[in-house]
Design a protein around this motif. Sequence first.
Motif, PDB file in Angstrom:
ATOM      1  N   LEU A 104      -4.637  -7.883   1.248  1.00 49.23           N
ATOM      2  CA  LEU A 104      -3.820  -6.906   1.281  1.00 49.23           C
ATOM      3  C   LEU A 104      -3.214  -6.025   2.997  1.00 49.23           C
ATOM      4  O   LEU A 104      -2.315  -6.127   2.844  1.00 49.23           O
ATOM      5  CB  LEU A 104      -4.269  -5.486   0.255  1.00 49.23           C
ATOM      6  CG  LEU A 104      -3.552  -4.683   0.263  1.00 49.23           C
ATOM      7  CD1 LEU A 104      -2.771  -4.748  -0.287  1.00 49.23           C
ATOM      8  CD2 LEU A 104      -5.063  -3.650  -0.484  1.00 49.23           C
ATOM      9  N   GLY A 105      -4.061  -6.423   3.487  1.00 49.50           N
ATOM     10  CA  GLY A 105      -4.450  -5.650   4.758  1.00 49.50           C
ATOM     11  C   GLY A 105      -3.235  -6.654   5.776  1.00 49.50           C
ATOM     12  O   GLY A 105      -2.605  -6.007   6.143  1.00 49.50           O
ATOM     13  N   ILE A 135       0.797  -1.133   0.239  1.00 50.86           N
ATOM     14  CA  ILE A 135       0.369  -0.070  -0.112  1.00 50.86           C
ATOM     15  C   ILE A 135       1.137   1.139  -0.362  1.00 50.86           C
ATOM     16  O   ILE A 135       1.881   1.452   0.938  1.00 50.86           O
ATOM     17  CB  ILE A 135      -0.954  -0.502   0.813  1.00 50.86           C
ATOM     18  CG1 ILE A 135      -1.857  -1.491   1.267  1.00 50.86           C
ATOM     19  CG2 ILE A 135      -1.549   1.455   0.858  1.00 50.86           C
ATOM     20  CD1 ILE A 135      -2.701  -1.276   2.497  1.00 50.86           C
ATOM     21  N   ILE A 136       0.824   2.514  -0.507  1.00 47.42           N
ATOM     22  CA  ILE A 136       1.631   3.121  -0.933  1.00 47.42           C
ATOM     23  C   ILE A 136       0.312   4.538  -0.987  1.00 47.42           C
ATOM     24  O   ILE A 136      -0.647   4.635  -1.886  1.00 47.42           O
ATOM     25  CB  ILE A 136       2.475   3.223  -2.414  1.00 47.42           C
ATOM     26  CG1 ILE A 136       1.169   3.864  -3.574  1.00 47.42           C
ATOM     27  CG2 ILE A 136       2.917   2.300  -2.661  1.00 47.42           C
ATOM     28  CD1 ILE A 136       2.516   4.625  -5.085  1.00 47.42           C
ATOM     29  N   ASP A 137       0.875   5.504  -0.402  1.00 46.70           N
ATOM     30  CA  ASP A 137       0.489   6.829  -0.295  1.00 46.70           C
ATOM     31  C   ASP A 137       0.716   7.634  -1.342  1.00 46.70           C
ATOM     32  O   ASP A 137       0.858   7.559  -2.194  1.00 46.70           O
ATOM     33  CB  ASP A 137       0.578   7.404   1.063  1.00 46.70           C
ATOM     34  CG  ASP A 137       2.267   8.505   1.512  1.00 46.70           C
ATOM     35  OD1 ASP A 137       2.519   8.083   0.204  1.00 46.70           O
ATOM     36  OD2 ASP A 137       2.214   7.950   2.596  1.00 46.70           O
ATOM     37  N   ILE A 138      -0.883   8.818  -1.173  1.00 46.23           N
ATOM     38  CA  ILE A 138      -0.627   9.877  -2.409  1.00 46.23           C
ATOM     39  C   ILE A 138       0.724  10.422  -3.555  1.00 46.23           C
ATOM     40  O   ILE A 138       1.758  10.456  -3.860  1.00 46.23           O
ATOM     41  CB  ILE A 138      -1.168  10.961  -2.244  1.00 46.23           C
ATOM     42  CG1 ILE A 138      -1.284  11.878  -3.223  1.00 46.23           C
ATOM     43  CG2 ILE A 138      -0.787  11.947  -0.936  1.00 46.23           C
ATOM     44  CD1 ILE A 138      -1.519  10.580  -5.001  1.00 46.23           C
ATOM     45  N   LEU A 187      -9.885   5.951   3.302  1.00 46.48           N
ATOM     46  CA  LEU A 187      -8.270   5.284   3.433  1.00 46.48           C
ATOM     47  C   LEU A 187      -8.803   3.725   4.075  1.00 46.48           C
ATOM     48  O   LEU A 187      -9.466   3.306   4.836  1.00 46.48           O
ATOM     49  CB  LEU A 187      -7.195   5.982   4.179  1.00 46.48           C
ATOM     50  CG  LEU A 187      -7.202   7.644   3.827  1.00 46.48           C
ATOM     51  CD1 LEU A 187      -6.891   8.358   4.675  1.00 46.48           C
ATOM     52  CD2 LEU A 187      -6.065   6.956   2.555  1.00 46.48           C
ATOM     53  N   ILE A 188      -7.361   2.697   3.957  1.00 45.22           N
ATOM     54  CA  ILE A 188      -6.973   1.480   4.923  1.00 45.22           C
ATOM     55  C   ILE A 188      -6.210   1.965   5.519  1.00 45.22           C
ATOM     56  O   ILE A 188      -4.843   3.234   5.567  1.00 45.22           O
ATOM     57  CB  ILE A 188      -6.693   0.996   4.077  1.00 45.22           C
ATOM     58  CG1 ILE A 188      -6.775  -0.126   3.229  1.00 45.22           C
ATOM     59  CG2 ILE A 188      -5.760  -0.512   5.375  1.00 45.22           C
ATOM     60  CD1 ILE A 188      -6.785  -1.675   2.565  1.00 45.22           C
ATOM     61  N   LYS A 189      -6.155   1.681   7.121  1.00 43.63           N
ATOM     62  CA  LYS A 189      -6.198   1.896   8.413  1.00 43.63           C
ATOM     63  C   LYS A 189      -4.461   2.380   8.453  1.00 43.63           C
ATOM     64  O   LYS A 189      -3.915   1.406   7.784  1.00 43.63           O
ATOM     65  CB  LYS A 189      -6.862   1.513   9.349  1.00 43.63           C
ATOM     66  CG  LYS A 189      -7.806   1.741   9.852  1.00 43.63           C
ATOM     67  CD  LYS A 189      -8.767   1.820  11.112  1.00 43.63           C
ATOM     68  CE  LYS A 189     -10.248   1.619  11.311  1.00 43.63           C
ATOM     69  NZ  LYS A 189     -10.901   0.565  12.120  1.00 43.63           N
ATOM     70  N   VAL A 246       3.421  -4.502  -7.832  1.00 43.43           N
ATOM     71  CA  VAL A 246       2.478  -3.882  -7.659  1.00 43.43           C
ATOM     72  C   VAL A 246       1.862  -3.681  -6.504  1.00 43.43           C
ATOM     73  O   VAL A 246       1.853  -3.969  -5.061  1.00 43.43           O
ATOM     74  CB  VAL A 246       1.388  -4.705  -8.135  1.00 43.43           C
ATOM     75  CG1 VAL A 246       2.240  -6.555  -7.540  1.00 43.43           C
ATOM     76  CG2 VAL A 246       0.182  -4.453  -8.539  1.00 43.43           C
ATOM     77  N   TYR A 247       1.477  -2.275  -6.677  1.00 46.76           N
ATOM     78  CA  TYR A 247       0.921  -1.515  -5.953  1.00 46.76           C
ATOM     79  C   TYR A 247      -0.583  -0.841  -5.691  1.00 46.76           C
ATOM     80  O   TYR A 247      -0.777  -0.607  -6.687  1.00 46.76           O
ATOM     81  CB  TYR A 247       1.733  -0.377  -5.700  1.00 46.76           C
ATOM     82  CG  TYR A 247       3.538  -0.864  -5.494  1.00 46.76           C
ATOM     83  CD1 TYR A 247       3.994  -1.346  -4.624  1.00 46.76           C
ATOM     84  CD2 TYR A 247       4.128  -0.292  -6.705  1.00 46.76           C
ATOM     85  CE1 TYR A 247       4.961  -1.406  -4.160  1.00 46.76           C
ATOM     86  CE2 TYR A 247       5.603  -1.290  -6.459  1.00 46.76           C
ATOM     87  CZ  TYR A 247       6.138  -1.536  -5.254  1.00 46.76           C
ATOM     88  OH  TYR A 247       7.125  -2.065  -5.291  1.00 46.76           O
ATOM     89  N   VAL A 248      -0.380  -0.927  -3.896  1.00 48.31           N
ATOM     90  CA  VAL A 248      -2.116  -0.409  -4.329  1.00 48.31           C
ATOM     91  C   VAL A 248      -2.409   1.019  -3.701  1.00 48.31           C
ATOM     92  O   VAL A 248      -1.739   1.284  -2.353  1.00 48.31           O
ATOM     93  CB  VAL A 248      -3.067  -1.053  -3.599  1.00 48.31           C
ATOM     94  CG1 VAL A 248      -4.889  -0.604  -2.967  1.00 48.31           C
ATOM     95  CG2 VAL A 248      -3.382  -2.276  -4.476  1.00 48.31           C
ATOM     96  N   LEU A 249      -2.634   2.396  -4.229  1.00 49.18           N
ATOM     97  CA  LEU A 249      -2.443   3.883  -3.647  1.00 49.18           C
ATOM     98  C   LEU A 249      -4.149   3.931  -2.776  1.00 49.18           C
ATOM     99  O   LEU A 249      -5.054   3.340  -3.637  1.00 49.18           O
ATOM    100  CB  LEU A 249      -3.211   4.870  -5.070  1.00 49.18           C
ATOM    101  CG  LEU A 249      -3.066   6.121  -4.424  1.00 49.18           C
ATOM    102  CD1 LEU A 249      -2.450   6.464  -4.252  1.00 49.18           C
ATOM    103  CD2 LEU A 249      -4.021   6.714  -5.431  1.00 49.18           C
TER     104      LEU A 249
END
Length: 276
Positions: free
Chosen positions: A247-248, A7-10, A211-213, A114-117
Amino acid sequence: MPISTPIIDIHDFLQLINNPGLIILDSTIDKVDQKLDKTNLQLIPNSVFFDIEGTFSEHNSPLPHTMLAREDFEQEARSLGINNNSILVIYDQWGVYSSPRAWWMFRYMGHEEVYVLNGGMEAWINEGLPVKTDYITPTEKGNFIAKPNNNWFESKHTLLKKLTSPHITVTDARSAGRFNGIAPEPREGLRSGHIPNSTNLPFNQLMDGTLIKPVQELEKIYVGHTEQNKHNIFSCGSGITASILALGAYQIGHKDIAIYDGSWSEWGADSNLPIE
């Protein structure tokens, strides 16, 4: 150097935005009870549409969102211009809903970067960044080679054999009402209840709005559901929200994870399979 978390942030995403190997995928699907207004789509520039319900589902299966065979996935991924060395950032219009499914599909098929925004399209808009209204169409085919890692995938047959094993966990992402058999299933013809020995972790418990925590909160949420030294299997209604749990779990360091692809759409429809 690859990013260490899925998981990546903006802000991490913006560090990648000019990388020539970057491919941005919008993997949005409609929710079971909520449809997206597609007349005013806002997209991250240079987005390619990753069609989970269309080209990236096996339509010869009676089940929704069935994973493609290796050769079909490889062909479809190449048609999106994806190469073996591509960096994939996946987002969706809901925040984080269907993007984890696309993340899992690529990880299952052997792609590492591969990443989730986190926050999806809303995270981009909240930064005041420019948007587009159309997807781009790749002009060149990629060279992606699919190398399935079967440890990431469970069928009803493999899961049934493992159900009594002390070396697995099974976690269900559906609502508590559906898990306990007191709320109706949204799809017809399904029994009520859950897979024996599974626990219930509704996917929305991982979410803070869109958002994921953070990891510290996720670690507490997963207590009693997953274990580092076990094979952690996730299920839901049709394989979408189970991917959020997967993912979490991966985000907090659980590397031995799998999705039961048929999920309750398959298990709940088969009267030969045990339920609780």
